[in-house]
Design a protein around this motif. Structure first.
Motif, PDB file in Angstrom:
ATOM      1  N   PHE A 153      12.177  15.344  -0.601  1.00 12.66           N
ATOM      2  CA  PHE A 153      11.238  14.794  -1.580  1.00 12.66           C
ATOM      3  C   PHE A 153      10.085  14.045  -0.918  1.00 12.66           C
ATOM      4  N   VAL A 154      10.359  12.901  -0.295  1.00 11.92           N
ATOM      5  CA  VAL A 154       9.303  12.083   0.312  1.00 11.92           C
ATOM      6  C   VAL A 154       9.797  11.545   1.653  1.00 11.92           C
ATOM      7  N   LYS A 155       8.909  11.565   2.649  1.00 12.70           N
ATOM      8  CA  LYS A 155       9.212  10.977   3.950  1.00 12.70           C
ATOM      9  C   LYS A 155       7.893  10.545   4.568  1.00 12.70           C
ATOM     10  N   GLY A 156       7.888   9.386   5.207  1.00 12.32           N
ATOM     11  CA  GLY A 156       6.639   8.961   5.818  1.00 12.32           C
ATOM     12  C   GLY A 156       6.836   7.921   6.898  1.00 12.32           C
ATOM     13  N   ASP A 157       5.887   7.915   7.827  1.00 13.64           N
ATOM     14  CA  ASP A 157       5.802   6.843   8.813  1.00 13.64           C
ATOM     15  C   ASP A 157       4.329   6.464   8.914  1.00 13.64           C
ATOM     16  N   VAL A 158       3.957   5.691   9.921  1.00  9.39           N
ATOM     17  CA  VAL A 158       2.571   5.217   9.983  1.00  9.39           C
ATOM     18  C   VAL A 158       1.575   6.338  10.288  1.00  9.39           C
ATOM     19  N   ASN A 159       2.056   7.493  10.758  1.00 11.06           N
ATOM     20  CA  ASN A 159       1.177   8.596  11.127  1.00 11.06           C
ATOM     21  C   ASN A 159       1.107   9.716  10.103  1.00 11.06           C
ATOM     22  N   TYR A 183       1.402   1.660   2.192  1.00 11.22           N
ATOM     23  CA  TYR A 183       2.814   1.249   2.159  1.00 11.22           C
ATOM     24  C   TYR A 183       2.950  -0.231   1.768  1.00 11.22           C
ATOM     25  N   ARG A 184       2.119  -1.088   2.350  1.00 10.48           N
ATOM     26  CA  ARG A 184       2.194  -2.530   2.051  1.00 10.48           C
ATOM     27  C   ARG A 184       1.843  -2.819   0.598  1.00 10.48           C
ATOM     28  N   SER A 185       1.012  -1.984   0.005  1.00 11.90           N
ATOM     29  CA  SER A 185       0.570  -2.201  -1.372  1.00 11.90           C
ATOM     30  C   SER A 185       1.590  -1.722  -2.396  1.00 11.90           C
ATOM     31  N   GLY A 186       2.661  -1.100  -1.929  1.00 12.25           N
ATOM     32  CA  GLY A 186       3.662  -0.525  -2.829  1.00 12.25           C
ATOM     33  C   GLY A 186       4.222  -1.540  -3.804  1.00 12.25           C
ATOM     34  N   ALA A 187       4.645  -1.022  -4.927  1.00 14.05           N
ATOM     35  CA  ALA A 187       5.226  -1.876  -5.973  1.00 14.05           C
ATOM     36  C   ALA A 187       6.584  -2.395  -5.515  1.00 14.05           C
ATOM     37  N   ARG A 188       7.229  -3.148  -6.388  1.00 10.89           N
ATOM     38  CA  ARG A 188       8.564  -3.653  -6.054  1.00 10.89           C
ATOM     39  C   ARG A 188       9.491  -2.466  -5.741  1.00 10.89           C
ATOM     40  N   LEU A 222      -2.203   0.037  -7.610  1.00 12.13           N
ATOM     41  CA  LEU A 222      -1.648  -0.705  -6.480  1.00 12.13           C
ATOM     42  C   LEU A 222      -2.518  -0.571  -5.241  1.00 12.13           C
ATOM     43  N   TYR A 223      -3.123   0.604  -5.080  1.00 13.16           N
ATOM     44  CA  TYR A 223      -3.888   0.885  -3.870  1.00 13.16           C
ATOM     45  C   TYR A 223      -5.012   1.857  -4.206  1.00 13.16           C
ATOM     46  N   SER A 224      -6.160   1.633  -3.608  1.00 15.81           N
ATOM     47  CA  SER A 224      -7.310   2.512  -3.769  1.00 15.81           C
ATOM     48  C   SER A 224      -8.097   2.518  -2.468  1.00 15.81           C
ATOM     49  N   THR A 225      -8.454   3.703  -1.974  1.00 22.20           N
ATOM     50  CA  THR A 225      -9.248   3.756  -0.749  1.00 22.20           C
ATOM     51  C   THR A 225     -10.599   3.073  -0.953  1.00 22.20           C
ATOM     52  N   GLY A 226     -11.147   3.139  -2.155  1.00 21.95           N
ATOM     53  CA  GLY A 226     -12.421   2.492  -2.438  1.00 21.95           C
ATOM     54  C   GLY A 226     -12.351   0.972  -2.327  1.00 21.95           C
ATOM     55  N   ARG A 227     -11.218   0.397  -2.663  1.00 20.76           N
ATOM     56  CA  ARG A 227     -11.034  -1.059  -2.639  1.00 20.76           C
ATOM     57  C   ARG A 227     -10.342  -1.541  -1.367  1.00 20.76           C
ATOM     58  N   ASP A 228      -9.359  -0.758  -0.886  1.00 20.96           N
ATOM     59  CA  ASP A 228      -8.473  -1.226   0.175  1.00 20.96           C
ATOM     60  C   ASP A 228      -8.698  -0.554   1.531  1.00 20.96           C
ATOM     61  N   GLY A 229      -9.595   0.411   1.591  1.00 21.70           N
ATOM     62  CA  GLY A 229      -9.842   1.117   2.849  1.00 21.70           C
ATOM     63  C   GLY A 229      -8.906   2.305   3.023  1.00 21.70           C
ATOM     64  N   PHE A 230      -9.099   3.025   4.110  1.00 23.06           N
ATOM     65  CA  PHE A 230      -8.332   4.245   4.391  1.00 23.06           C
ATOM     66  C   PHE A 230      -7.254   3.941   5.419  1.00 23.06           C
ATOM     67  N   SER A 231      -6.036   3.658   4.966  1.00 22.66           N
ATOM     68  CA  SER A 231      -4.946   3.336   5.885  1.00 22.66           C
ATOM     69  C   SER A 231      -3.603   3.560   5.205  1.00 22.66           C
ATOM     70  N   LEU A 232      -2.784   4.403   5.818  1.00 25.23           N
ATOM     71  CA  LEU A 232      -1.451   4.645   5.286  1.00 25.23           C
ATOM     72  C   LEU A 232      -0.591   3.380   5.369  1.00 25.23           C
ATOM     73  N   ARG A 233      -0.772   2.589   6.426  1.00 26.28           N
ATOM     74  CA  ARG A 233      -0.032   1.319   6.544  1.00 26.28           C
ATOM     75  C   ARG A 233      -0.329   0.412   5.341  1.00 26.28           C
ATOM     76  N   SER A 290       6.484  10.110  -7.498  1.00 24.21           N
ATOM     77  CA  SER A 290       7.765   9.791  -6.883  1.00 24.21           C
ATOM     78  C   SER A 290       8.462   8.764  -7.760  1.00 24.21           C
ATOM     79  N   ALA A 291       9.715   9.019  -8.094  1.00 19.90           N
ATOM     80  CA  ALA A 291      10.482   8.056  -8.882  1.00 19.90           C
ATOM     81  C   ALA A 291      10.859   6.839  -8.043  1.00 19.90           C
ATOM     82  N   SER A 292      10.638   6.930  -6.732  1.00 25.22           N
ATOM     83  CA  SER A 292      10.920   5.835  -5.809  1.00 25.22           C
ATOM     84  C   SER A 292       9.621   5.287  -5.236  1.00 25.22           C
ATOM     85  N   THR A 293       9.658   4.064  -4.760  1.00 20.39           N
ATOM     86  CA  THR A 293       8.515   3.454  -4.098  1.00 20.39           C
ATOM     87  C   THR A 293       8.111   4.306  -2.895  1.00 20.39           C
TER      88      THR A 293
END
Length: 155
Positions: A97-103, A34-39, A20-31, A60-63
């Motif tokens: 388990f998991v928590k995140g924001d843009v930072n 998140y946008r590349s996440g699966a359904r 879904l996401y790779s720094t080599g293909r998509d660059g280095f960005s947490l935003r 993670s069993a969740s997106t």
């Protein structure tokens, strides 16, 4: 991904995964990650290689998504290939388990320590033993620089 297959919940073992996401293909960005996440509610596998060539990550069993509070289930786990695969499963002591924001993206926690954290530009991260998974430090150092990061989801 193949080595981690047997560690996944049984319902996911035979499912096809795709990148879904790779720094080599998509660059280095947490935003962007998140946008590349699966359904919604699709499991995600984070694979990280640091600048010292250590490989580790989280399931993670969740997106993986931005959130104001922790989310996820007891199927979440951390892992390290240092030198062979070690898996750190939920202890039941808390549900951080998991928590995140843009930072910041965090996986596992307790007493101000995080099993795995990544900064917003995906250049730096850290790992400490935490109550959620009773894990070892996943990299050689508690703070590391990211060389490559991938997120895989179910096809």
């Amino acid at each position: 991904v193949l080595q981690l297959g047997p560690q996944l919940p049984p319902r996911l073992m035979q499912q096809p995964w795709h990148l879904l996401y790779s720094t080599g293909r998509d660059g280095f960005s947490l935003r962007t990650l998140y946008r590349s996440g699966a359904r919604q509610d699709s499991p995600a596998l984070l694979l990280i290689r640091d600048t010292e060539a250590q490989a580790f990550g989280a399931f993670s069993a969740s997106t993986i998504r931005s959130s104001s509070s922790f989310y996820g289930t007891g199927e979440t786990f951390l892992f390290s290939f240092c030198p062979e695969l070690k898996v750190f499963r939920w202890t039941g002591r808390n549900d951080f388990f998991v928590k995140g924001d843009v930072n910041l993206l965090m996986v596992g926690g307790g007493s101000g320590r995080f099993g795995l954290w990544l900064d917003g530009d995906l250049h730096h991260g850290g790992s400490q033993p935490c109550e959620t998974f009773d894990n070892e430090t996943l990299s050689h150092r508690e703070e590391f620089c990211i060389q490559d990061l991938e997120m895989w989801g179910l096809a």
